[in-house]
Design an enzyme around this catalytic site. Sequence first.
Site, PDB file in Angstrom:
ATOM      1  N   ASP A 180      35.203 -47.585  -4.937  1.00  0.00           N
ATOM      2  CA  ASP A 180      35.750 -48.381  -6.036  1.00  0.00           C
ATOM      3  C   ASP A 180      36.306 -47.392  -7.056  1.00  0.00           C
ATOM      4  O   ASP A 180      35.548 -46.754  -7.797  1.00  0.00           O
ATOM      5  CB  ASP A 180      34.660 -49.255  -6.660  1.00  0.00           C
ATOM      6  CG  ASP A 180      35.193 -50.097  -7.805  1.00  0.00           C
ATOM      7  OD1 ASP A 180      36.276 -50.690  -7.662  1.00  0.00           O
ATOM      8  OD2 ASP A 180      34.522 -50.141  -8.854  1.00  0.00           O
ATOM      9  N   GLU A 185      39.903 -50.564  -2.454  1.00  0.00           N
ATOM     10  CA  GLU A 185      40.685 -51.728  -2.855  1.00  0.00           C
ATOM     11  C   GLU A 185      42.144 -51.347  -2.994  1.00  0.00           C
ATOM     12  O   GLU A 185      42.471 -50.218  -3.389  1.00  0.00           O
ATOM     13  CB  GLU A 185      40.189 -52.282  -4.197  1.00  0.00           C
ATOM     14  CG  GLU A 185      39.035 -53.215  -4.060  1.00  0.00           C
ATOM     15  CD  GLU A 185      38.687 -53.913  -5.357  1.00  0.00           C
ATOM     16  OE1 GLU A 185      37.921 -54.872  -5.277  1.00  0.00           O
ATOM     17  OE2 GLU A 185      39.148 -53.514  -6.428  1.00  0.00           O
ATOM     18  N   ASP A 191      30.024 -50.410 -10.451  1.00  0.00           N
ATOM     19  CA  ASP A 191      30.994 -49.662  -9.650  1.00  0.00           C
ATOM     20  C   ASP A 191      30.448 -49.380  -8.249  1.00  0.00           C
ATOM     21  O   ASP A 191      31.159 -49.520  -7.255  1.00  0.00           O
ATOM     22  CB  ASP A 191      31.370 -48.369 -10.368  1.00  0.00           C
ATOM     23  CG  ASP A 191      31.926 -48.651 -11.752  1.00  0.00           C
ATOM     24  OD1 ASP A 191      33.078 -49.084 -11.852  1.00  0.00           O
ATOM     25  OD2 ASP A 191      31.183 -48.470 -12.736  1.00  0.00           O
TER      26      ASP A 191
END
Length: 168
Positions: A7, A67, A140
């Site tokens: 992340d 992502e 996170d």
Amino acid sequence: MRVLGIDCGTEKTGYGVIDSDGHNCRYVDAGCIRSSSKDPLEIRLLNIATQLRDCIARHQPDCAAVEEVFFSVNAKSALKLSHVRGVALLAIAEASIQFAEYSPLTVKSSVVGYGRAEKAQVKQMVASLLKLEMPVVSEDANDALAIAICHAHNARMQQLTAVARGRR
């Protein structure tokens, strides 16, 4: 299969490592790489790259997932985030491990079953899917675990689809 989820963030980059047999996922490790906003961007990127390389060397993942870039209202923040993502992709490529990327909507849908799920819902489902006694504290790191779980589920679906196509 061992999966590393990342992340990306300029001040906090989460990582999560899971093992998956394609059906069940097991927690291996998770954490947060912290960088000071007082440091120049290039120093923060170096710190993130160094710690991601260490994480990859320590856990030897078979694949990694991050992502996709999402567009932010603040273009300057989005650009900095893209730099961090680039560093993560470089560390993954240097290790010659498979790479995948997923939209936030796909990650939430895969983990919670609903693409607009709140962070608390994602956190609870990550803990449930990994059979953790307590949810991971760092948001996170939790998001990174969610990304890893998403990849494990999607890799399983790709395998099943390939097998089904081979039977035709």
